[in-house]
Motif scaffolding. Structure first.
Motif, PDB file in Angstrom:
ATOM      1  N   LYS A   1       1.529  -3.061   2.970  1.00  0.00           N
ATOM      2  CA  LYS A   1       2.506  -2.607   3.959  1.00  0.00           C
ATOM      3  C   LYS A   1       1.876  -1.492   4.795  1.00  0.00           C
ATOM      4  O   LYS A   1       1.131  -0.667   4.276  1.00  0.00           O
ATOM      5  CB  LYS A   1       3.754  -2.054   3.263  1.00  0.00           C
ATOM      6  N   PRO A   2       2.191  -1.449   6.074  1.00  0.00           N
ATOM      7  CA  PRO A   2       1.657  -0.385   6.932  1.00  0.00           C
ATOM      8  C   PRO A   2       2.069   0.999   6.420  1.00  0.00           C
ATOM      9  O   PRO A   2       3.178   1.173   5.899  1.00  0.00           O
ATOM     10  CB  PRO A   2       2.295  -0.666   8.299  1.00  0.00           C
ATOM     11  N   GLY A   3       1.174   1.955   6.558  1.00  0.00           N
ATOM     12  CA  GLY A   3       1.474   3.324   6.189  1.00  0.00           C
ATOM     13  C   GLY A   3       1.364   3.621   4.698  1.00  0.00           C
ATOM     14  O   GLY A   3       1.661   4.737   4.274  1.00  0.00           O
ATOM     15  N   ARG A   4       0.952   2.660   3.900  1.00  0.00           N
ATOM     16  CA  ARG A   4       0.809   2.849   2.460  1.00  0.00           C
ATOM     17  C   ARG A   4      -0.676   2.961   2.115  1.00  0.00           C
ATOM     18  O   ARG A   4      -1.535   2.468   2.846  1.00  0.00           O
ATOM     19  CB  ARG A   4       1.416   1.677   1.678  1.00  0.00           C
ATOM     20  N   ILE A   5      -0.984   3.580   0.974  1.00  0.00           N
ATOM     21  CA  ILE A   5      -2.365   3.709   0.493  1.00  0.00           C
ATOM     22  C   ILE A   5      -2.475   2.888  -0.784  1.00  0.00           C
ATOM     23  O   ILE A   5      -1.644   3.034  -1.685  1.00  0.00           O
ATOM     24  CB  ILE A   5      -2.725   5.175   0.223  1.00  0.00           C
ATOM     25  N   TYR A   6      -3.499   2.047  -0.849  1.00  0.00           N
ATOM     26  CA  TYR A   6      -3.675   1.155  -1.991  1.00  0.00           C
ATOM     27  C   TYR A   6      -5.046   1.334  -2.622  1.00  0.00           C
ATOM     28  O   TYR A   6      -6.024   1.639  -1.944  1.00  0.00           O
ATOM     29  CB  TYR A   6      -3.535  -0.310  -1.552  1.00  0.00           C
ATOM     30  N   ALA A   7      -5.082   1.112  -3.933  1.00  0.00           N
ATOM     31  CA  ALA A   7      -6.345   0.995  -4.652  1.00  0.00           C
ATOM     32  C   ALA A   7      -6.502  -0.480  -4.996  1.00  0.00           C
ATOM     33  O   ALA A   7      -5.571  -1.101  -5.520  1.00  0.00           O
ATOM     34  CB  ALA A   7      -6.318   1.831  -5.927  1.00  0.00           C
ATOM     35  N   GLU A   8      -7.660  -1.036  -4.684  1.00  0.00           N
ATOM     36  CA  GLU A   8      -7.951  -2.417  -5.050  1.00  0.00           C
ATOM     37  C   GLU A   8      -8.418  -2.439  -6.503  1.00  0.00           C
ATOM     38  O   GLU A   8      -9.334  -1.709  -6.873  1.00  0.00           O
ATOM     39  CB  GLU A   8      -9.046  -2.983  -4.155  1.00  0.00           C
TER      40      GLU A   8
END
Length: 95
Positions: free
Chosen positions: A25-32
């Protein structure tokens, strides 16, 4: 890559598998998540502190060595590479 792996890749950990918008989602920070039973999933770490991020995570999964109720352990990768914000490597499973 088998069909189960394809279903997981790019999806967000903890989100329903039939979510209408399963990707980031836009504006979110993710770890793969890299390796192990949750390989290819994205973990939303948007509101995590730096300490929480550096600690990694024990994520519930039915796919690991200990089956339902078990957890997969993931630790942040120290230098994920150019253009990659966060990658977390699998370090094992725990009951």
């Amino acid at each position: 890559m088998d069909s189960d792996e394809e279903l997981l890749r790019g999806r967000i950990y903890g989100e329903d598998h039939d979510h209408p918008r399963p990707g980031p989602k836009p504006g979110r920070i993710y770890a793969e998540l890299v390796g192990g039973p949750l390989d290819g999933l994205l973990l939303d770490i948007t509101n995590w502190t730096e300490n929480e991020i550096s600690d990694g995570a024990a994520l519930m999964t039915e796919l690991g060595q200990f089956g339902p109720g078990g957890r997969a352990l993931y630790d942040p990768r120290p230098n994920p590479g150019p253009g990659v914000r966060h990658q977390w490597d699998w370090s094992g499973d725990t009951p």
